[in-house]
Write a protein that holds these residues in place. Sequence first.
Motif, PDB file in Angstrom:
ATOM      1  N   ALA A 347       0.830  -1.203   0.000  1.00 12.57           N
ATOM      2  CA  ALA A 347       0.000   0.000   0.000  1.00 12.57           C
ATOM      3  C   ALA A 347       0.866   1.255   0.000  1.00 12.57           C
ATOM      4  O   ALA A 347       0.584   2.232  -0.710  1.00 12.57           O
ATOM      5  CB  ALA A 347      -0.929  -0.010   1.217  1.00 12.57           C
ATOM      6  N   ALA A 348       1.953   1.233   0.787  1.00 15.07           N
ATOM      7  CA  ALA A 348       2.869   2.378   0.810  1.00 15.07           C
ATOM      8  C   ALA A 348       3.547   2.546  -0.541  1.00 15.07           C
ATOM      9  O   ALA A 348       3.771   3.677  -1.011  1.00 15.07           O
ATOM     10  CB  ALA A 348       3.923   2.181   1.911  1.00 15.07           C
ATOM     11  N   ALA A 349       3.862   1.431  -1.187  1.00 17.36           N
ATOM     12  CA  ALA A 349       4.502   1.494  -2.501  1.00 17.36           C
ATOM     13  C   ALA A 349       3.609   2.215  -3.510  1.00 17.36           C
ATOM     14  O   ALA A 349       4.084   3.028  -4.306  1.00 17.36           O
ATOM     15  CB  ALA A 349       4.820   0.083  -2.995  1.00 17.36           C
ATOM     16  N   ILE A 350       2.318   1.933  -3.458  1.00 16.34           N
ATOM     17  CA  ILE A 350       1.382   2.557  -4.401  1.00 16.34           C
ATOM     18  C   ILE A 350       1.346   4.070  -4.218  1.00 16.34           C
ATOM     19  O   ILE A 350       1.252   4.830  -5.186  1.00 16.34           O
ATOM     20  CB  ILE A 350      -0.036   1.972  -4.228  1.00 16.34           C
ATOM     21  CG1 ILE A 350      -0.018   0.467  -4.422  1.00 16.34           C
ATOM     22  CG2 ILE A 350      -1.005   2.611  -5.217  1.00 16.34           C
ATOM     23  CD1 ILE A 350       0.719  -0.012  -5.639  1.00 16.34           C
ATOM     24  N   GLU A 351       1.436   4.527  -2.982  1.00 14.65           N
ATOM     25  CA  GLU A 351       1.447   5.967  -2.721  1.00 14.65           C
ATOM     26  C   GLU A 351       2.670   6.626  -3.352  1.00 14.65           C
ATOM     27  O   GLU A 351       2.577   7.703  -3.953  1.00 14.65           O
ATOM     28  CB  GLU A 351       1.414   6.222  -1.216  1.00 14.65           C
ATOM     29  CG  GLU A 351       0.126   5.781  -0.543  1.00 14.65           C
ATOM     30  CD  GLU A 351       0.150   6.015   0.959  1.00 14.65           C
ATOM     31  OE1 GLU A 351       1.132   6.611   1.451  1.00 14.65           O
ATOM     32  OE2 GLU A 351      -0.809   5.590   1.636  1.00 14.65           O
ATOM     33  N   HIS A 352       3.833   6.001  -3.223  1.00 11.79           N
ATOM     34  CA  HIS A 352       5.047   6.553  -3.834  1.00 11.79           C
ATOM     35  C   HIS A 352       4.967   6.517  -5.353  1.00 11.79           C
ATOM     36  O   HIS A 352       5.413   7.454  -6.031  1.00 11.79           O
ATOM     37  CB  HIS A 352       6.274   5.770  -3.358  1.00 11.79           C
ATOM     38  CG  HIS A 352       6.598   5.969  -1.913  1.00 11.79           C
ATOM     39  ND1 HIS A 352       6.952   7.199  -1.376  1.00 11.79           N
ATOM     40  CD2 HIS A 352       6.632   5.096  -0.874  1.00 11.79           C
ATOM     41  CE1 HIS A 352       7.192   7.073  -0.081  1.00 11.79           C
ATOM     42  NE2 HIS A 352       6.998   5.812   0.251  1.00 11.79           N
ATOM     43  N   LEU A 353       4.383   5.453  -5.891  1.00 14.96           N
ATOM     44  CA  LEU A 353       4.265   5.345  -7.340  1.00 14.96           C
ATOM     45  C   LEU A 353       3.384   6.453  -7.912  1.00 14.96           C
ATOM     46  O   LEU A 353       3.674   6.995  -8.981  1.00 14.96           O
ATOM     47  CB  LEU A 353       3.693   3.972  -7.712  1.00 14.96           C
ATOM     48  CG  LEU A 353       3.544   3.674  -9.204  1.00 14.96           C
ATOM     49  CD1 LEU A 353       4.879   3.770  -9.921  1.00 14.96           C
ATOM     50  CD2 LEU A 353       2.919   2.288  -9.417  1.00 14.96           C
ATOM     51  N   ALA A 354       2.340   6.794  -7.190  1.00 16.97           N
ATOM     52  CA  ALA A 354       1.445   7.861  -7.657  1.00 16.97           C
ATOM     53  C   ALA A 354       2.166   9.199  -7.725  1.00 16.97           C
ATOM     54  O   ALA A 354       1.857  10.046  -8.572  1.00 16.97           O
ATOM     55  CB  ALA A 354       0.231   7.957  -6.740  1.00 16.97           C
ATOM     56  N   LEU A 355       3.133   9.414  -6.834  1.00 19.87           N
ATOM     57  CA  LEU A 355       3.919  10.649  -6.871  1.00 19.87           C
ATOM     58  C   LEU A 355       4.872  10.654  -8.065  1.00 19.87           C
ATOM     59  O   LEU A 355       5.101  11.694  -8.687  1.00 19.87           O
ATOM     60  CB  LEU A 355       4.720  10.800  -5.574  1.00 19.87           C
ATOM     61  CG  LEU A 355       3.912  11.020  -4.299  1.00 19.87           C
ATOM     62  CD1 LEU A 355       4.845  11.032  -3.087  1.00 19.87           C
ATOM     63  CD2 LEU A 355       3.130  12.328  -4.375  1.00 19.87           C
ATOM     64  N   ALA A 356       5.437   9.496  -8.373  1.00 22.94           N
ATOM     65  CA  ALA A 356       6.405   9.413  -9.467  1.00 22.94           C
ATOM     66  C   ALA A 356       5.733   9.456 -10.833  1.00 22.94           C
ATOM     67  O   ALA A 356       6.230  10.085 -11.768  1.00 22.94           O
ATOM     68  CB  ALA A 356       7.215   8.126  -9.339  1.00 22.94           C
ATOM     69  N   VAL A 357       4.579   8.766 -10.938  1.00 20.83           N
ATOM     70  CA  VAL A 357       3.880   8.658 -12.218  1.00 20.83           C
ATOM     71  C   VAL A 357       2.407   8.982 -11.977  1.00 20.83           C
ATOM     72  O   VAL A 357       1.609   8.099 -11.656  1.00 20.83           O
ATOM     73  CB  VAL A 357       4.019   7.238 -12.810  1.00 20.83           C
ATOM     74  CG1 VAL A 357       3.401   7.174 -14.203  1.00 20.83           C
ATOM     75  CG2 VAL A 357       5.477   6.813 -12.858  1.00 20.83           C
TER      76      VAL A 357
END
Length: 378
Positions: A347-357
Amino acid sequence: MGIDTLNRGENHREEHAVGLGGAAPRDDDQAAELLARARGAVDPALKAAVDTMPESMARIAAYHFGWREADGSPASADPGKAIRPALVLAAAQACAAAGTAGVQTAADTVGLQTAAVPAAAAVELVHNFTLLHDDVIDRDETRRHRPTAWRVFGATEAILAGDALHSLALRTLAEDGHAAAGPAMRRLADCVVELCGGQQADCAFEQRSAVSLAECLAMAEAKTGALLGSACAIGALYGGADEKAADAMDAFGRQIGLAFQLIDDLIGIWGDPAVTGKPAGADLLVRKKSLPVVAALGSGTPAGAELAEIYALDRPLTPAEVRRAADAVERAGGRAWAQGASCERMAAAIEHLALAVPEPAATDDLLALAELVTRRNR
């Protein structure tokens, strides 16, 4: 994250069963296709790099990669999953697509992934450098259902072959004319230093009677998360992302790496030997302080105390004691905690991915690979 999350594992597993963000799970065929495509793209680059090694070391590397038998004859052994190079290529495509409002032709995609192949190969070379060294350090007898390189050729030879793969990774980037090659090489070099720190901590834990969960998580991030983070960040740079987006992709990969390690630790206790190629309860047999074990030892439960007694025995464990230890980890909540923590990291990974892409449509391949990590069984 502490042991207070022990009882939340079941809920997290149920949430993850319907996919990330509540969506249906992606087809495993998508991830399998991405891995096969990555393997097909990087293998020629890996073989070309290995061919530049002295013959004595090239033979060891070719055996380790599954291309050759110990006597040098051709082989078709399992070369590994290619998760890291697949992440490089998927991150490059995602960031490029997001930078062009998601508009890419098939030719654009092929051209972009071809341009990122040297970076993907460099990351895979570093990964295999660490595997050669890890097998020596851990005295592992098998990898991918074959005797490890050090068992076949000797520890010194395996270490030197690993050192050479590390140098080949940096040379691959140094010789690449891509604008992102320089920043990628710096990130990869920093990653190797962090990896070594994680490995040193892992070895130090074996000599200590008590290890905290926080220490264990930090070690796992350095030893496993750092390279997955680097793979994603380097791919982002090759896709035209700036350093801020690359940092967010690094954070995405690190969280995936922690989820990966949590699942790996579960497999190390409950994995099927026919699938893993390792004996049942392999990590318990060597009294490894893996994440589920450390969570169980710190649980304050009778089962945790029983596990501590088994780990304190000053002799090799019997098969029955290994089974008792696995049962104690489960009863102490270590298994449920690790499963729940893996989902939290995703879930934390998805949050970071949304910031990157920010463009959701561009992240599909990355999410398919991320989901594969937490559904694997070896």
